[in-house]
Write an enzyme that holds these catalytic residues in place. Structure first.
Site, PDB file in Angstrom:
ATOM      1  N   CYS A  93      45.315   4.220 -34.445  1.00 39.09           N
ATOM      2  CA  CYS A  93      45.155   5.623 -34.819  1.00 39.09           C
ATOM      3  C   CYS A  93      45.053   5.673 -36.342  1.00 39.09           C
ATOM      4  O   CYS A  93      45.256   4.663 -37.015  1.00 39.09           O
ATOM      5  CB  CYS A  93      46.321   6.468 -34.304  1.00 39.09           C
ATOM      6  SG  CYS A  93      47.930   5.774 -34.693  1.00 39.09           S
ATOM      7  N   ARG A 125      41.817  -5.073 -42.417  1.00 39.81           N
ATOM      8  CA  ARG A 125      40.683  -4.798 -41.531  1.00 39.81           C
ATOM      9  C   ARG A 125      39.377  -5.141 -42.226  1.00 39.81           C
ATOM     10  O   ARG A 125      39.162  -4.754 -43.375  1.00 39.81           O
ATOM     11  CB  ARG A 125      40.697  -3.318 -41.165  1.00 39.81           C
ATOM     12  CG  ARG A 125      39.758  -2.943 -40.029  1.00 39.81           C
ATOM     13  CD  ARG A 125      39.896  -1.461 -39.727  1.00 39.81           C
ATOM     14  NE  ARG A 125      39.260  -1.080 -38.481  1.00 39.81           N
ATOM     15  CZ  ARG A 125      38.712   0.110 -38.288  1.00 39.81           C
ATOM     16  NH1 ARG A 125      38.728   1.027 -39.258  1.00 39.81           N
ATOM     17  NH2 ARG A 125      38.170   0.410 -37.131  1.00 39.81           N
ATOM     18  N   ARG A 169      26.781   1.422 -40.088  1.00 43.84           N
ATOM     19  CA  ARG A 169      26.757   2.843 -40.452  1.00 43.84           C
ATOM     20  C   ARG A 169      28.012   3.243 -41.224  1.00 43.84           C
ATOM     21  O   ARG A 169      28.081   4.333 -41.783  1.00 43.84           O
ATOM     22  CB  ARG A 169      26.586   3.701 -39.191  1.00 43.84           C
ATOM     23  CG  ARG A 169      27.772   3.689 -38.283  1.00 43.84           C
ATOM     24  CD  ARG A 169      27.551   4.444 -36.971  1.00 43.84           C
ATOM     25  NE  ARG A 169      28.436   3.953 -35.941  1.00 43.84           N
ATOM     26  CZ  ARG A 169      29.723   4.268 -35.827  1.00 43.84           C
ATOM     27  NH1 ARG A 169      30.273   5.106 -36.670  1.00 43.84           N
ATOM     28  NH2 ARG A 169      30.468   3.746 -34.872  1.00 43.84           N
ATOM     29  N   TYR A 199      35.979  -5.060 -36.831  1.00 44.79           N
ATOM     30  CA  TYR A 199      35.246  -4.013 -36.114  1.00 44.79           C
ATOM     31  C   TYR A 199      33.765  -4.305 -36.252  1.00 44.79           C
ATOM     32  O   TYR A 199      33.252  -4.426 -37.373  1.00 44.79           O
ATOM     33  CB  TYR A 199      35.596  -2.642 -36.703  1.00 44.79           C
ATOM     34  CG  TYR A 199      35.076  -1.463 -35.894  1.00 44.79           C
ATOM     35  CD1 TYR A 199      34.857  -1.556 -34.526  1.00 44.79           C
ATOM     36  CD2 TYR A 199      34.830  -0.233 -36.501  1.00 44.79           C
ATOM     37  CE1 TYR A 199      34.405  -0.469 -33.790  1.00 44.79           C
ATOM     38  CE2 TYR A 199      34.375   0.866 -35.774  1.00 44.79           C
ATOM     39  CZ  TYR A 199      34.159   0.732 -34.417  1.00 44.79           C
ATOM     40  OH  TYR A 199      33.703   1.810 -33.686  1.00 44.79           O
ATOM     41  N   ASP A 201      43.026   6.149 -30.964  1.00 41.45           N
ATOM     42  CA  ASP A 201      41.983   6.346 -31.983  1.00 41.45           C
ATOM     43  C   ASP A 201      41.999   7.765 -32.564  1.00 41.45           C
ATOM     44  O   ASP A 201      41.036   8.196 -33.202  1.00 41.45           O
ATOM     45  CB  ASP A 201      40.586   6.004 -31.461  1.00 41.45           C
ATOM     46  CG  ASP A 201      39.567   5.906 -32.597  1.00 41.45           C
ATOM     47  OD1 ASP A 201      39.926   5.396 -33.670  1.00 41.45           O
ATOM     48  OD2 ASP A 201      38.427   6.367 -32.421  1.00 41.45           O
TER      49      ASP A 201
HETATM   50  C1  0GY Z   1      37.423   3.977 -35.385  1.00 43.04           C
HETATM   51  C2  0GY Z   1      35.981   4.046 -35.277  1.00 43.04           C
HETATM   52  C3  0GY Z   1      35.113   4.490 -36.231  1.00 43.04           C
HETATM   53  C4  0GY Z   1      35.410   4.651 -37.605  1.00 43.04           C
HETATM   54  C5  0GY Z   1      36.136   3.789 -38.340  1.00 43.04           C
HETATM   55  O1  0GY Z   1      36.939   2.911 -40.300  1.00 43.04           O
HETATM   56  C6  0GY Z   1      36.268   3.801 -39.802  1.00 43.04           C
HETATM   57  O2  0GY Z   1      35.709   4.674 -40.458  1.00 43.04           O
HETATM   58  O3  0GY Z   1      36.773   2.800 -37.753  1.00 43.04           O
HETATM   59  C7  0GY Z   1      33.719   4.716 -35.797  1.00 43.04           C
HETATM   60  O4  0GY Z   1      33.010   5.477 -36.472  1.00 43.04           O
HETATM   61  O5  0GY Z   1      33.295   4.131 -34.759  1.00 43.04           O
HETATM   62  O6  0GY Z   1      38.022   3.041 -34.879  1.00 43.04           O
HETATM   63  O7  0GY Z   1      38.013   4.867 -35.987  1.00 43.04           O
END
Ligand code: 0GY
Length: 291
Positions: A28, A120, A126, A153, A246
């Site tokens: 989160c 992270r 994007r 990610y 999330d």
């Molecule tokens: C998430 C997913 C998103 C965003 C981010 O770091 C972030 O801006 O993770 C997304 O846009 O898929 O896990 O919050």
């Protein structure tokens, strides 16, 4: 950049599934408030303010005891909102920060003392500009001695290019949202099979079985098409999966999920009390609260 957010649901439903005592929401965010913690100039989106007080109220309402707050790209490498949330959590929140190669040992030590246990690396195009792999490797080598892990990610189509880098990391590696599989493809097809194989061959790789609302093509309320993917990981790697809401769901354009309904997703992917305990309690406690 103008605000481009849609706000989180202010009145989520009460989940029918009751998380076990000690359950952790392990993914989160806190955002701002911008007046106290401005968003990063280099951000690719502007979220709604989602302050710690709202997160902690949601935690209690949904029946969780702890949070893992993950730094999102809209705050860049400025982890002040995250650290402030940890400091006000009565020890019930731990964090994953985002750091630059210029971070000092003293800054890392201060973040560790505040409850940060990971960093992270974001590869979603994007969301971030490209960072050279050698810079990320250098950061990983700096945080490894602290016992931290790396959260990554990325999108499934990029795994072939990234896999060698991930598997060479010297820490536990936690993948966000199952590596964003294309759930229109078969759960036993080559794309997801590659992800499962990577986890099978590398016992230091974990996965969050989170974000059905982002991955689903079928949509709410059930996000049915995501269930087989998450269930497969929970059953194949019961000791290396994490789950999170999330909240507050940045960048959700199609709809804003009901957090209560998201919690009701848990017993569909972790179908026994034993699997639920590992997913919601044992695994996050081992990773984030070992000391
Ligand atoms: C998430 C997913 C998103 C965003 C981010 O770091 C972030 O801006 O993770 C997304 O846009 O898929 O896990 O919050």
């Amino acid at each position: 950049m103008d605000a481009d957010w849609i706000p989180f649901d202010p009145n989520p439903s009460k989940p029918r599934f009751r998380p076990l005592p000690g359950a952790v929401d392990a993914h989160c965010h806190v955002f701002g408030p911008a007046a106290a913690f401005p968003y990063a100039p280099e951000r690719k989106y502007t979220p709604c303010d989602a302050p710690k007080e709202k997160l902690f109220a949601l935690r209690d309402f949904l029946g969780f005891e702890r949070n893992v707050v993950v730094q999102a790209t809209c705050h860049g490498n400025d982890n002040r909102a995250l650290v402030d949330a940890l400091a006000h959590s009565d020890g019930r929140a731990r964090g994953v920060a985002s750091v630059a190669r210029t971070v000092t040992d003293a800054e890392l030590a201060a973040m560790h003392a505040a409850g940060v246990r990971g960093t992270r690396f974001n590869f979603v195009r994007r969301l971030v500009d490209f960072t050279p792999r050698e810079v990320l490797s250098e950061i990983a080598a700096r945080i490894a001695p602290l016992g931290w892990h790396v959260v990554v990610y990325f999108e499934a189509k990029d795994l072939p290019e990234l896999e060698e880098f991930f598997t060479a990391l010297p820490t536990t590696v936690v993948v966000d949202h199952m590596g964003r599989p294309d759930v229109g493809k078969p759960v036993d097809g080559p794309e997801f099979e590659r992800f499962v194989s990577m986890m099978r061959e590398h016992p230091n790789i974990w996965s969050k079985v989170s974000c059905p609302e982002r991955l689903s093509l079928a949509g709410p309320p059930g996000y049915d098409d995501v269930v087989p993917f998450a269930k497969r990981l929970v059953e194949t790697f019961p000791d290396r999966v994490l789950w999170g809401t999330d909240w507050p769901h940045p960048n959700m354009k199609s709809h804003m999920p009901d957090d209560g309904k998201l919690v009701d997703f848990v017993p569909r992917i972790a179908t026994t009390p034993e699997l639920q305990r590992r997913l919601l309690v044992d695994n996050p406690m081992r990773l984030y609260w070992k000391e």
